[in-house]
Design an enzyme around this catalytic site. Structure first.
Site, PDB file in Angstrom:
ATOM      1  N   GLY A 328       1.215  -1.208  -0.245  1.00 35.47           N
ATOM      2  CA  GLY A 328       0.062  -0.144  -0.145  1.00 35.47           C
ATOM      3  C   GLY A 328       0.781   1.013  -0.256  1.00 35.47           C
ATOM      4  O   GLY A 328       1.883   1.387  -0.336  1.00 35.47           O
ATOM      5  N   SER A 329       0.575   2.291   1.064  1.00 35.66           N
ATOM      6  CA  SER A 329       0.927   3.878   0.518  1.00 35.66           C
ATOM      7  C   SER A 329       2.463   3.893   0.871  1.00 35.66           C
ATOM      8  O   SER A 329       2.937   4.686   0.685  1.00 35.66           O
ATOM      9  CB  SER A 329      -0.192   4.623   1.170  1.00 35.66           C
ATOM     10  OG  SER A 329      -0.862   4.809   0.503  1.00 35.66           O
TER      11      SER A 329
END
Length: 603
Positions: A328-329
């Protein structure tokens, strides 16, 4: 007639000569065997009358960086019987079955087995072994050896690993450093007569074992203990399936702590922990009749041997290195570093986020569906804005993105000194289109390990030098004599110092006023990045919350990654994982000698 007599005399003479030659040959052969080969045949004779029993070598200890013993040995006994020497079989059977807690029929079968030596039980407590020895039973041998013991039970279980009945490593550092820790076994030699009974007046010959070497590792007992406490706390509070936390020195790759809870008891590794069963196999629901469901088979004890082994393997898995996940981020750190290094973006570049970005025929949304509006790249990093990072990825292009992916070492294993490291799962470059590149740019549609992520981020913020994550630091003998110091020097530059400095500043701003604000600590400069990713298949409501943070932001000396698998309720990384890292830093930074900086009011 005369000719006949002469023929017979010659024939007899030839026979005499032949016999004499044969006798001379036999005498020569006998002399050769008795004189020239005497040593060889004496050895064979001794072998026939020698009985050999092994003596286990003490395994080397595992110590933390401060000398705390994490894996040690305790004296145990091996009880064996020598069939030909037993004079009272019934008494032997009675004593051994009672003292060893074995079924009488099982002991009888071994005692009555027609073999030279039969091992009855290993890893017997020394106290019990001494009691058996005190009976003075003919044919019963009690030999002392060693059993691995772990003073702190389940602490760092998936890092340390454990040994089997033969004292050889099974998982973890125990198997990775088998050649260091295992010693050289010894032997006990006893002389017997032709019936296999020991000769009373002949002393035993002992070849003493050589103990294994001690291994000092980078793990810090105090940090590990606190990290595990925090991991169990968030596991319970968020009813998560697992929590992985890594703490590392980003300058050297030395791992200070690694946990993947629930851990297991190293002193009883073949028993499934209750917490592991509760998370993975117990089902609180019941059938209409009130009977246990199939998913609750653990409680009913209905597992086959194969199922049980599979469950043990699952319990022993170290998710920090054995398992991959969508980062993810947190992976936006890699996209930002590549974009800044390549020059396709700067901190002051402006963008506009309407809440989504159209790529080919796909509408890829931002986590803030209303959009962030106008923002600089620095602000986009603070906001963790997907459309902006998609734009940076597209500016880089597939070829450049993969160039940096390889340059940063993401397509190779980290080389950590633990077995079973998983490799990155990434699209083949030729199969990557604009949509795939877009999702890769903000950390989706591929998988990496937690150890790979923390290693790569460490290399990005430490000045741009790739590090090798590791535990092994040095080897010494049992008396403390240092024999080897492990070197992990690597001058592979993956990023310029300038870009590395920019990344430290950018990530500090993420914590100072962006999505990572819940990791902010008064008096410390903290950098970091949050992440919230949805597991496959999408739409099941299962998420992974994570945060990676480092301190001090201007001179990183410690980095921490927290990954929470499927937390219940609130699942955003900035809300769930960032506070965990904050709490860890608040406790370990002063311990590491990194004191908070006092600031005057208004500064």
């Amino acid at each position: 007639m005369q000719k006949t007599r002469t023929f017979h005399r010659r024939k007899i003479l030839l026979i005499y000569i032949g016999c004499a030659a044969a006798l001379l040959a036999l005498a020569g052969r006998l002399a050769y065997l008795m004189i020239a080969c005497s040593g060889y045949y004496m050895e064979l004779a001794e072998d026939l009358h020698e009985r050999e029993r092994p003596i286990k070598a003490a395994r080397g200890r595992i110590l933390d960086r401060n000398g705390t013993v994490l894996a040690d040995n305790r004296t145990v006994c091996t009880v064996s019987i020598i069939h030909s020497q037993i004079t009272d079989a019934e008494k032997v059977i009675e004593v051994l079955s009672e003292e060893l807690g074995l079924d009488e029929a099982e002991v009888r079968a071994r005692v009555e087995k027609n073999s030279s030596m039969e091992r009855i039980k290993t890893n017997v407590d020394k106290e019990i072994g001494d009691r058996i020895r005190a009976y003075g039973l003919d044919g019963v041998k009690v030999d002392e050896d060693y059993r691995r013991t772990y003073p702190f039970g389940s602490m760092a279980s998936k890092v340390l690993g454990f040994t089997g009945a033969d004292n050889q490593g099974i998982i973890g550092l125990e198997v990775a450093y088998e050649d260091v820790l295992s010693g050289t076994p010894g032997t006990i030699l006893t002389l017997t007569d032709a019936r296999g009974i020991e000769i009373e007046d002949e002393a035993e010959t002992r070849e003493e074992p050589v103990a294994g070497n001690d291994l000092t590792i980078s793990l810090d007992y105090n940090i590990q203990q606190y990290v595990e406490q925090k991991a169990y706390q968030v596991l319970e509070e968020k009813q998560a399936e697992s929590v992985s936390i890594l703490v590392m020195d980003p300058r050297s790759g030395e791992i200070l702590a690694m946990t993947n809870v629930p851990e297991f008891d190293l002193n009883d590794p073949y028993t499934l922990s209750e917490l592991f069963l509760e998370i993975n196999y117990y089902d609180e629901t019941e059938s209409e009749e009130g009977a246990e469901t199939d998913s609750n088979a653990a409680a009913a004890g209905t597992f086959s041997d194969e199922e049980l082994q599979n469950m043990l393997n699952q319990m022993w898995r170290n998710g920090c290195i054995n398992d991959t996940y969508e980062p993810g981020s947190t992976f936006k750190i890699i996209t930002a570093a590549a974009g800044l290094e390549e020059g396709v973006v700067s901190l002051d570049d402006t963008f506009y986020c309407p809440g989504y970005k159209i790529v080919d025929d796909r509408r890829i949304r931002c986590h803030k569906t209303a959009g962030h509006g106008a923002e600089t790249f620095l602000e986009a990093a603070q906001n963790s804005c997907n459309p902006v990072f998609i734009e940076v990825g597209l500016r880089l292009g597939v070829a450049n993105y993969y160039k940096y992916f390889n340059q940063f070492g993401l397509n190779e294993k980290t080389g950590i000194d633990l077995p079973g490291e998983a490799a990155t799962i990434m699209h083949q470059e030729e199969n990557v289109g604009q949509v795939e590149l877009a999702t890769i740019s903000f950390g989706q549609s591929f998988q990496i390990t937690p150890i790979q992520l923390i290693t790569t981020v460490s290399s990005i913020i430490n000045g741009g030098i790739r590090v090798t994550p590791h535990f092994g630091m040095s080897v010494s003998t049992a008396d403390g004599t240092l024999t080897e110091v492990y070197q992990y020097e690597d001058d592979t530059r993956i990023l310029s110092e300038e870009t590395s400095g920019t990344m430290r500043y950018l990530l500090e701003q993420v914590v100072d006023g962006g999505s990572g604000k819940n990791a902010y600590i008064e008096g410390y400069r903290i950098g970091g990045k949050t992440a919230t990713s949805e597991t496959l298949p999408r739409g099941q409501g299962r998420y992974i919350s994570s945060f990676i943070g480092f301190a001090p932001a201007d001179d990183p000396q410690v980095i921490c990654l927290c990954v929470i698998n499927n937390p219940q309720g609130t699942y955003y990384g900035g809300t769930v994982a960032a506070p965990v890292v904050k709490d860890i830093f608040e406790n370990i930074l002063p311990y590491l000698g990194l004191e908070a900086i006092e600031t005057e009011p208004g500064e």
